[in-house]
Design an enzyme around this catalytic site. Structure first.
Site, PDB file in Angstrom:
ATOM      1  N   TYR A 178       1.045  -5.853  13.032  1.00 56.60           N
ATOM      2  CA  TYR A 178      -0.065  -5.134  12.398  1.00 56.60           C
ATOM      3  C   TYR A 178      -0.980  -4.520  13.448  1.00 56.60           C
ATOM      4  O   TYR A 178      -1.336  -5.163  14.437  1.00 56.60           O
ATOM      5  CB  TYR A 178      -0.855  -6.088  11.506  1.00 56.60           C
ATOM      6  CG  TYR A 178      -1.831  -5.379  10.616  1.00 56.60           C
ATOM      7  CD1 TYR A 178      -1.417  -4.350   9.772  1.00 56.60           C
ATOM      8  CD2 TYR A 178      -3.173  -5.735  10.606  1.00 56.60           C
ATOM      9  CE1 TYR A 178      -2.320  -3.701   8.946  1.00 56.60           C
ATOM     10  CE2 TYR A 178      -4.084  -5.096   9.784  1.00 56.60           C
ATOM     11  CZ  TYR A 178      -3.643  -4.077   8.967  1.00 56.60           C
ATOM     12  OH  TYR A 178      -4.540  -3.427   8.157  1.00 56.60           O
ATOM     13  N   ARG A 206      -4.108  -3.183  13.276  1.00 57.57           N
ATOM     14  CA  ARG A 206      -5.573  -3.270  13.229  1.00 57.57           C
ATOM     15  C   ARG A 206      -5.973  -4.685  13.605  1.00 57.57           C
ATOM     16  O   ARG A 206      -5.961  -5.587  12.766  1.00 57.57           O
ATOM     17  CB  ARG A 206      -6.104  -2.884  11.835  1.00 57.57           C
ATOM     18  CG  ARG A 206      -5.849  -1.419  11.492  1.00 57.57           C
ATOM     19  CD  ARG A 206      -6.510  -1.017  10.183  1.00 57.57           C
ATOM     20  NE  ARG A 206      -6.231   0.380   9.896  1.00 57.57           N
ATOM     21  CZ  ARG A 206      -5.227   0.803   9.124  1.00 57.57           C
ATOM     22  NH1 ARG A 206      -4.412  -0.076   8.571  1.00 57.57           N
ATOM     23  NH2 ARG A 206      -5.036   2.088   8.918  1.00 57.57           N
ATOM     24  N   GLU A 264       0.798  -1.227   0.000  1.00 57.55           N
ATOM     25  CA  GLU A 264       0.000   0.000   0.000  1.00 57.55           C
ATOM     26  C   GLU A 264       0.831   1.278   0.000  1.00 57.55           C
ATOM     27  O   GLU A 264       0.461   2.273  -0.610  1.00 57.55           O
ATOM     28  CB  GLU A 264      -0.926   0.057   1.221  1.00 57.55           C
ATOM     29  CG  GLU A 264      -1.986  -1.015   1.245  1.00 57.55           C
ATOM     30  CD  GLU A 264      -1.551  -2.198   2.088  1.00 57.55           C
ATOM     31  OE1 GLU A 264      -2.415  -2.851   2.649  1.00 57.55           O
ATOM     32  OE2 GLU A 264      -0.323  -2.443   2.178  1.00 57.55           O
ATOM     33  N   ASP A 308      -2.205  -5.297   3.335  1.00 54.53           N
ATOM     34  CA  ASP A 308      -2.497  -5.699   4.718  1.00 54.53           C
ATOM     35  C   ASP A 308      -3.452  -6.885   4.760  1.00 54.53           C
ATOM     36  O   ASP A 308      -4.222  -7.125   3.829  1.00 54.53           O
ATOM     37  CB  ASP A 308      -3.084  -4.523   5.497  1.00 54.53           C
ATOM     38  CG  ASP A 308      -2.069  -3.406   5.714  1.00 54.53           C
ATOM     39  OD1 ASP A 308      -0.858  -3.677   5.600  1.00 54.53           O
ATOM     40  OD2 ASP A 308      -2.488  -2.259   5.969  1.00 54.53           O
ATOM     41  N   ASP A 311      -6.113  -7.505   6.542  1.00 55.07           N
ATOM     42  CA  ASP A 311      -7.507  -7.338   6.956  1.00 55.07           C
ATOM     43  C   ASP A 311      -8.403  -7.201   5.712  1.00 55.07           C
ATOM     44  O   ASP A 311      -7.956  -7.324   4.580  1.00 55.07           O
ATOM     45  CB  ASP A 311      -7.660  -6.138   7.896  1.00 55.07           C
ATOM     46  CG  ASP A 311      -7.182  -4.838   7.263  1.00 55.07           C
ATOM     47  OD1 ASP A 311      -6.834  -4.850   6.063  1.00 55.07           O
ATOM     48  OD2 ASP A 311      -7.149  -3.804   7.949  1.00 55.07           O
ATOM     49  N   GLU A 321      -9.779  -4.584   4.400  1.00 57.05           N
ATOM     50  CA  GLU A 321      -9.410  -3.470   3.526  1.00 57.05           C
ATOM     51  C   GLU A 321      -8.244  -3.855   2.633  1.00 57.05           C
ATOM     52  O   GLU A 321      -8.232  -3.562   1.429  1.00 57.05           O
ATOM     53  CB  GLU A 321      -9.043  -2.256   4.385  1.00 57.05           C
ATOM     54  CG  GLU A 321      -9.335  -0.912   3.755  1.00 57.05           C
ATOM     55  CD  GLU A 321     -10.819  -0.627   3.622  1.00 57.05           C
ATOM     56  OE1 GLU A 321     -11.174   0.112   2.695  1.00 57.05           O
ATOM     57  OE2 GLU A 321     -11.611  -1.170   4.413  1.00 57.05           O
ATOM     58  N   HIS A 331      -4.547 -11.997  13.588  1.00 59.96           N
ATOM     59  CA  HIS A 331      -4.712 -13.039  14.598  1.00 59.96           C
ATOM     60  C   HIS A 331      -3.723 -12.899  15.745  1.00 59.96           C
ATOM     61  O   HIS A 331      -3.478 -13.859  16.465  1.00 59.96           O
ATOM     62  CB  HIS A 331      -4.564 -14.413  13.945  1.00 59.96           C
ATOM     63  CG  HIS A 331      -5.568 -14.659  12.872  1.00 59.96           C
ATOM     64  ND1 HIS A 331      -6.925 -14.737  13.116  1.00 59.96           N
ATOM     65  CD2 HIS A 331      -5.429 -14.817  11.527  1.00 59.96           C
ATOM     66  CE1 HIS A 331      -7.571 -14.958  11.983  1.00 59.96           C
ATOM     67  NE2 HIS A 331      -6.696 -14.989  11.013  1.00 59.96           N
TER      68      HIS A 331
END
Length: 909
Positions: free
Chosen positions: A329, A331, A17, A104, A106, A108, A376
């Site tokens: 990470y 989030r 990203e 990432d 997740d 998104e 996780h």
């Protein structure tokens, strides 16, 4: 889609990203990899009618950007400002044998990877790489076991995006028509506003109560002292805050002893000569367990409490730490730690604190979160072994270091031994009164040696605080040194802060912690809320909007309904629910349950006047004006209304501070404002003292006159009650000509937007605080003008950039951080973007600058290049306008005002 295994033959393109993430990953990959950033999302739904592709503009659903008639098919376009980057990625892909999507892990990130595949249309093998930390081991492991793009996660993100679009684009126009333009509604933001408004309503309805008790100071035979609080007299308990009804201010239990000041002092005098002894000592051991490692929500809360960071600032700093390989990470809803992290934590506990601080077994934390889209593992330092904060002090910015240290300490503490101690309670009796004092000792600090959690209550006792009491025995006699009567007043419930709002939203299951920062930013930007210190205070506009939603669209701001929406979206991400069925049920529903049906005929049904009236109550009996008092939310601000009486309300007036007494005072002041201070001898016009939404001002003339009244703001430090006719006329004389300088140029004193100043030609100088523009002399003004001009934002010679970054991938020009008139901003030569209020310019990263510019470019109107024909037409128009200028002087001001109001009312989001 993706292959089950990945080969590294030939050159491979890896897309992430952000440029920072790209640089970090590049360090761990060999020469056969090219790592490039997409710079966030490359596709999104159209933002407004101008971005709708021409072939859809005639469709009845086009304004939504989603074809609700054909399976809720979204219309995706390349995001503004991303065409150059997409072109670059396509060029790199042509020379690549494989494509790795390392966005990432997740929802998104999964959606970004899917959109990249849709846009780039790769003809080479595609692999999805996922990792929760950017370390060599994690990258190697991801390369060894790539996977396919998870369609369930993509559909869940798409469904969430469509739900938010349908909610926002269908409900927001209703608010524009019935409350005020430029407002917005949202699935989570409207519920967040309801929470804040509900809390303010509690504060407004709260009735305070006063009560008194005693603080007794006693001495032992060894002359050691202890201070104890009165808890009962003759068997009747002394009340506390919780014993009062917040709606009435009365005691819930009449058997309690409620004392006023006189009764407390009388009792103090009587007990001063009484004999006291210790009647009970309770010594209880306690054990305190460490807190789990950080999740997104708990990190935001603790950074707000301990570091004063907003949710946005916390996430920006955490993003930078993650992308540079320092933390995992950020989030996540999980409190779990990987085995390597448990080992790393326990090794550090042993080396930094000693064996006695290390429990026999690793601590395992579990969460009840069902959603499958989050990482996780908890937020922790990256790698193995963990880096010590001291080793990174020179590499990190101040914000990064403080947040990393917080994460490091919390992670290590989570694997440390319990804290152990004793809580002691002592009862002291005498003269029919009972006093109590409590103490706490820490026998073994355990995890408290590394980390103590902050508190939302500034008066709360922190876990590592000891209260040592003297050594005493039961039946020991005590002498009374002092009896101090102490008064208390019950307090309304505290307003939400960013930390407590985040915690409450998470507890209710509303929204995702990763979105809370943007939600808080939105409700502040839309002026539903403003900050008073750290507290979030709702505006009257928020009250009006919530009245409309509660009365006509109640389910949309229902806590349970919104939480269920979140559960349903999570079910889509787990593959348990079809996203099309879910969207169809939400929008069309069964009968009157769908969003579309709920909104039908609402424009005709809703009375804008009633929705925008917030009742304050009725004046006391016998008042001259008996009509009920309301706050009305008008197009240009809130005001008070009582029958035919009106009074402006200053902006950012906390609603709980506007009671009936204050409202009546403001209405009286407004009536007095209708009575002139006197008549101006030069113009023969009345002069008034007024109070408007931007504060007090004086006015010469009346709105009904042919000419527009002249207004002048009060100077700093002036109070409306001190203004007489003479002072008002002086204020109205500004700008005031003082005389001419040696060259014959006039010198003028002004009261400007940024304070008083003097001006001569193009030269201006601010007036010091001790010199008023009403009294400044020509000599003083000339002396100021002769001095060098002090540096001030937005004036003088162009300033050097505060910082210069790398080239923008969009404009190919250097990205610069500049100091502007209204604060620091970044520019890429085409787009300017202001920094958030709480951002530190010195700690801004290149990636953050690119994100600010991309967000700004997405909402800013695109500038069109003028053709030669248009330039000629524009020149002709300008010449014509110049000729007409002298004929329009009388209408100029009023026309401008009307035009600006019309433009504002027609503005989209």
């Amino acid at each position: 889609m993706a292959k089950k295994s990945a080969s590294t033959n030939g050159n491979s393109l890896v897309i992430v990203e952000s440029p920072a993430k790209a640089r970090t990953i590049s360090k761990y990959l060999g020469p056969g990899f090219t790592v490039e950033a997409s710079i966030g999302h490359v596709r999104d739904l159209p933002q407004g009618a101008k971005q709708i592709p021409a072939k859809y503009k005639g469709e009845d659903w086009a304004y939504l950007g989603v074809n609700v008639n054909e399976g809720f098919e979204p219309v995706y376009i390349i995001s503004p400002g991303k065409n150059e980057q997409v072109k670059k990625l396509k060029g790199l892909l042509k020379d690549s044998s494989q494509l790795y999507l390392a966005t990432d892990e997740d929802r998104e990130g999964e959606a970004i990877s899917w959109h990249l595949c849709e846009v780039l249309k790769p003809k080479v093998p595609v692999h999805r790489l996922v990792f929760h930390e950017i370390t060599k081991d994690a990258i190697d492991e991801a390369l060894a076991s790539p996977r396919e793009i998870d369609d369930s996660l993509v559909r869940a993100q798409e469904a969430r995006r469509i739900i938010d679009r349908l909610y926002g684009y269908e409900v927001s126009p209703l608010l524009w028509k019935k409350v005020r333009p430029k407002l917005s509604a949202g699935r989570v933001q409207s519920v967040a506003v309801r929470l804040i408004v509900d809390r303010e309503r509690q504060r407004m309805s709260f009735v305070s109560a006063s009560y008194w008790d005693l603080i007794g100071e006693f001495a032992t035979v060894r002359e050691e002292t202890l201070r104890a609080t009165l808890v009962s007299v003759e068997g009747r308990k002394i009340p506390g805050t919780r014993d009062f009804d917040p709606a009435t201010g009365k005691l819930k239990d009449d058997s309690l002893l409620l004392m006023d000041e006189a009764a407390a002092r009388e009792l103090a005098d009587r007990l001063q000569t009484a004999s006291f002894e210790i009647t009970e000592i309770e010594d209880k051991p306690y054990t305190s367990k460490p807190y789990p490692p950080f999740t997104t929500s708990t990190l935001q809360q603790e950074a707000n409490r301990k570091l004063g960071f907003t949710a946005r600032r916390t996430m920006q700093v955490a993003q930078s730490l993650y992308e540079n390989g320092h933390i995992t990470y950020m989030r996540t809803d999980s409190t779990n730690l990987a085995t390597v992290a448990l080992d790393a934590s326990r090794d550090l506990v042993l080396s930094e604190y000693g064996r006695e601080f290390l429990p026999e077994k690793p601590r395992v934390y579990r969460t009840n979160v069902k959603n499958a889209q989050e990482a996780h593992e908890a937020i922790r330092p990256a790698g193995h072994p963990f880096q010590l904060p001291s080793a990174l002090r020179g590499q990190l910015s101040s914000d990064e270091f403080r947040l990393f240290e917080l994460i490091w300490k919390r992670t290590i503490a989570s694997q440390m031994a319990d804290a152990k101690g004793r809580r002691i309670s002592i009862l002291i009796e005498g003269g029919g009164a009972v006093f109590q004092v409590g103490g706490k000792t820490i026998d073994f600090p355990g995890y408290l040696r590394a980390y103590v959690e902050g508190s939302d209550d500034p008066n709360a006792e922190l876990a590592d605080k000891e209260t040592i009491l003297p050594q005493v025995e039961r039946n020991d006699s005590l002498s009374c040194r002092e009896m101090e009567p102490k008064g208390h007043t019950t307090q309304p419930p505290a307003r939400y802060t960013e930390a407590t709002l985040t915690r409450t939203l998470e507890e209710l299951g509303i929204g995702r912690p990763s979105t809370y920062a943007s939600i808080i930013d939105t409700i502040l930007a839309r002026e539903y809320v403003f900050k008073k210190g750290t507290a979030l205070v709702p505006t009257w506009v928020a009250f009006a909007v919530l009245q409309l939603l509660e009365a006509h669209l109640a389910s949309l701001v229902d806590y349970g309904f919104t939480a269920k929406l979140e559960d349903d979206l999570d079910a889509i991400s787990r593959g348990e629910t079809e996203h099309i069925d879910y969207l169809n049920d939400f929008y069309f529903g069964n009968g009157a349950t769908g969003l579309k049906a709920k909104l039908q005929n609402k424009v005709e049904e809703i009375d804008a006047r009633n929705i925008s009236r917030i009742p304050l109550g009725n004046p006391p009996e016998g008042s001259e004006h008996s009509e009920p008092i309301f706050v009305r939310v008008g197009r240009y601000g809130p005001f008070l209304e009582q029958g035919e009486r009106r009074a402006s309300l200053p902006d950012n007036t906390p609603p709980d501070e506007l009671n009936l007494t204050t409202a009546l005072e403001l209405l009286e002041q407004a009536e007095q404002g209708d009575q002139p201070l006197g008549i101006c001898p030069e113009t023969n016009k009345p002069v008034y003292m007024k109070v408007g939404r931007f504060g007090p001002y004086v006015q010469r003339g009346h709105p009904d006159d042919d000419e527009k009244p002249q207004n002048a703001s009060l100077l700093k430090g002036m109070r409306p009650e001190d203004i007489d006719l003479e002072t008002a006329l002086k204020l109205l004389s500004l700008p005031r000509e003082l005389g001419n300088n040696a060259e014959g140029e006039p010198v003028v004193a002004h009261n400007g937007r940024f304070g008083p100043f003097v001006k001569c030609g193009s030269e201006t100088r601010s007036l010091p605080a001790e010199i008023s523009p009403l009294d400044v002399t020509l000599a003083q003004a000339l002396e100021l003008l002769a001095k060098p001009k002090a540096s001030r934002r937005g004036f003088g010679a162009p300033k050097e950039p505060l910082r210069v970054f790398d080239e923008s991938p969009v404009t190919k020009e250097k990205v610069q951080l500049l100091d502007g008139r209204y604060g620091p901003y970044v520019t890429d030569g085409e787009t300017n973007a202001s920094l958030p209020k709480d951002a530190n310019p010195q700690e801004l990263t290149f990636e953050q600058a690119l994100e600010l510019l991309a967000n700004r470019a997405a909402v800013a109107p695109k500038k069109k290049k003028k053709t030669a024909k248009k330039k000629a037409a524009a020149k002709k128009t300008t010449t014509t306008k110049k000729k007409k200028t002298t004929r329009a002087t009388k209408k100029k001001t009023s026309t401008k005002a009307k035009a600006s109001k019309q433009d504002e009312s027609e503005a989209p989001f």
